[in-house]
Design a protein around this motif. Structure first.
Motif, PDB file in Angstrom:
ATOM      1  N   VAL A  62       0.855  -1.192   0.000  1.00 25.39           N
ATOM      2  CA  VAL A  62       0.000   0.000   0.000  1.00 25.39           C
ATOM      3  C   VAL A  62       0.888   1.239   0.000  1.00 25.39           C
ATOM      4  O   VAL A  62       1.760   1.387   0.860  1.00 25.39           O
ATOM      5  CB  VAL A  62      -0.932   0.028   1.241  1.00 25.39           C
ATOM      6  CG1 VAL A  62      -1.705   1.337   1.304  1.00 25.39           C
ATOM      7  CG2 VAL A  62      -1.870  -1.159   1.207  1.00 25.39           C
ATOM      8  N   ASN A  63       0.676   2.099  -0.969  1.00 26.09           N
ATOM      9  CA  ASN A  63       1.414   3.356  -1.027  1.00 26.09           C
ATOM     10  C   ASN A  63       0.771   4.328  -0.048  1.00 26.09           C
ATOM     11  O   ASN A  63      -0.300   4.860  -0.312  1.00 26.09           O
ATOM     12  CB  ASN A  63       1.382   3.920  -2.455  1.00 26.09           C
ATOM     13  CG  ASN A  63       2.190   5.178  -2.586  1.00 26.09           C
ATOM     14  OD1 ASN A  63       3.046   5.479  -1.756  1.00 26.09           O
ATOM     15  ND2 ASN A  63       1.919   5.933  -3.624  1.00 26.09           N
ATOM     16  N   HIS A  64       1.400   4.503   1.095  1.00 29.57           N
ATOM     17  CA  HIS A  64       0.861   5.377   2.128  1.00 29.57           C
ATOM     18  C   HIS A  64       1.998   6.094   2.842  1.00 29.57           C
ATOM     19  O   HIS A  64       3.159   5.734   2.697  1.00 29.57           O
ATOM     20  CB  HIS A  64       0.011   4.579   3.122  1.00 29.57           C
ATOM     21  CG  HIS A  64       0.830   3.768   4.080  1.00 29.57           C
ATOM     22  ND1 HIS A  64       1.568   2.669   3.688  1.00 29.57           N
ATOM     23  CD2 HIS A  64       1.042   3.908   5.396  1.00 29.57           C
ATOM     24  CE1 HIS A  64       2.192   2.176   4.734  1.00 29.57           C
ATOM     25  NE2 HIS A  64       1.897   2.913   5.787  1.00 29.57           N
ATOM     26  N   ASN A  65       1.643   7.095   3.616  1.00 28.59           N
ATOM     27  CA  ASN A  65       2.627   7.857   4.369  1.00 28.59           C
ATOM     28  C   ASN A  65       2.403   7.576   5.851  1.00 28.59           C
ATOM     29  O   ASN A  65       1.392   8.007   6.410  1.00 28.59           O
ATOM     30  CB  ASN A  65       2.461   9.348   4.066  1.00 28.59           C
ATOM     31  CG  ASN A  65       3.522  10.187   4.718  1.00 28.59           C
ATOM     32  OD1 ASN A  65       3.957   9.920   5.828  1.00 28.59           O
ATOM     33  ND2 ASN A  65       3.948  11.222   4.021  1.00 28.59           N
ATOM     34  N   PRO A  66       3.333   6.864   6.500  1.00 33.48           N
ATOM     35  CA  PRO A  66       3.165   6.545   7.924  1.00 33.48           C
ATOM     36  C   PRO A  66       3.018   7.791   8.803  1.00 33.48           C
ATOM     37  O   PRO A  66       2.268   7.765   9.778  1.00 33.48           O
ATOM     38  CB  PRO A  66       4.443   5.779   8.275  1.00 33.48           C
ATOM     39  CG  PRO A  66       4.921   5.217   6.973  1.00 33.48           C
ATOM     40  CD  PRO A  66       4.528   6.228   5.939  1.00 33.48           C
ATOM     41  N   ARG A  67       3.686   8.875   8.463  1.00 30.14           N
ATOM     42  CA  ARG A  67       3.562  10.107   9.264  1.00 30.14           C
ATOM     43  C   ARG A  67       2.146  10.661   9.173  1.00 30.14           C
ATOM     44  O   ARG A  67       1.611  11.182  10.145  1.00 30.14           O
ATOM     45  CB  ARG A  67       4.569  11.165   8.808  1.00 30.14           C
ATOM     46  CG  ARG A  67       6.011  10.807   9.134  1.00 30.14           C
ATOM     47  CD  ARG A  67       6.956  11.913   8.734  1.00 30.14           C
ATOM     48  NE  ARG A  67       6.716  12.295   7.345  1.00 30.14           N
ATOM     49  CZ  ARG A  67       7.138  13.409   6.779  1.00 30.14           C
ATOM     50  NH1 ARG A  67       7.822  14.282   7.464  1.00 30.14           N
ATOM     51  NH2 ARG A  67       6.884  13.668   5.513  1.00 30.14           N
ATOM     52  N   TYR A  68       1.547  10.576   8.004  1.00 34.79           N
ATOM     53  CA  TYR A  68       0.170  11.039   7.820  1.00 34.79           C
ATOM     54  C   TYR A  68      -0.780  10.193   8.662  1.00 34.79           C
ATOM     55  O   TYR A  68      -1.667  10.708   9.329  1.00 34.79           O
ATOM     56  CB  TYR A  68      -0.191  10.972   6.341  1.00 34.79           C
ATOM     57  CG  TYR A  68      -1.606  11.379   6.005  1.00 34.79           C
ATOM     58  CD1 TYR A  68      -2.047  12.676   6.227  1.00 34.79           C
ATOM     59  CD2 TYR A  68      -2.494  10.467   5.455  1.00 34.79           C
ATOM     60  CE1 TYR A  68      -3.344  13.056   5.915  1.00 34.79           C
ATOM     61  CE2 TYR A  68      -3.791  10.832   5.135  1.00 34.79           C
ATOM     62  CZ  TYR A  68      -4.204  12.130   5.367  1.00 34.79           C
ATOM     63  OH  TYR A  68      -5.492  12.507   5.055  1.00 34.79           O
ATOM     64  N   LEU A  69      -0.558   8.882   8.663  1.00 36.07           N
ATOM     65  CA  LEU A  69      -1.390   7.980   9.455  1.00 36.07           C
ATOM     66  C   LEU A  69      -1.255   8.310  10.945  1.00 36.07           C
ATOM     67  O   LEU A  69      -2.246   8.334  11.681  1.00 36.07           O
ATOM     68  CB  LEU A  69      -0.988   6.524   9.178  1.00 36.07           C
ATOM     69  CG  LEU A  69      -2.028   5.446   9.361  1.00 36.07           C
ATOM     70  CD1 LEU A  69      -3.285   5.724   8.565  1.00 36.07           C
ATOM     71  CD2 LEU A  69      -1.454   4.100   8.987  1.00 36.07           C
ATOM     72  N   LYS A  70      -0.036   8.614  11.396  1.00 28.10           N
ATOM     73  CA  LYS A  70       0.177   9.002  12.799  1.00 28.10           C
ATOM     74  C   LYS A  70      -0.529  10.315  13.109  1.00 28.10           C
ATOM     75  O   LYS A  70      -1.119  10.469  14.184  1.00 28.10           O
ATOM     76  CB  LYS A  70       1.666   9.114  13.116  1.00 28.10           C
ATOM     77  CG  LYS A  70       2.315   7.794  13.361  1.00 28.10           C
ATOM     78  CD  LYS A  70       3.728   7.952  13.864  1.00 28.10           C
ATOM     79  CE  LYS A  70       4.291   6.577  14.173  1.00 28.10           C
ATOM     80  NZ  LYS A  70       5.591   6.655  14.811  1.00 28.10           N
TER      81      LYS A  70
END
Length: 125
Positions: A62-70
């Motif tokens: 999954v192309n995602h941004n862990p910082r955004y999720l946090k």
């Protein structure tokens, strides 16, 4: 119960992977009820679980941004830990918390964050 912003994103990624709450919970060695409670805001989202969920998404491509999720988890939790942050970050957070920014200023800052995260900041309460 409605989803939190964190829950909306996690559910979207989870469904795109074809994962049910049960299958994702099994993979993460937890219960479907625990994951559901995080998605809906019935429970706070522990940061270690954001990391576990993010690692699962990464493993699954999954192309995602862990910082955004946090950031979404912190918003859903209505708290941000300052622990371990450098002084500049702590001061910036304190400044925002005590500011009286208007909607236009907030929208501009939201645009900057969107650029940093590389994702659209969702503003749908």
């Amino acid at each position: 119960m409605s989803l939190t912003k964190f829950g909306v994103v996690v559910r979207e990624y989870r469904r795109n992977l074809g994962l049910t709450l049960s299958s994702m919970a099994s993979t993460l060695n937890t219960s479907p009820a625990f994951l559901s409670a995080m998605e809906t805001g019935r429970n706070k989202v522990p940061m270690e679980w954001v990391d576990k969920i993010s690692a699962l998404f990464e493993k699954e491509g999954v192309n995602h941004n862990p910082r955004y999720l946090k950031a979404l988890a912190c918003e859903s939790n209505e708290s941000v830990s300052l622990e371990g942050l450098p002084p500049q970050h702590r001061m910036l957070i304190a400044g925002f918390a005590n500011s009286d920014l208007n909607q236009e200023q907030l929208a501009k800052l939201g645009g900057v964050l969107s650029e940093i995260y590389g994702e659209k900041i969702r503003d749908d309460d």
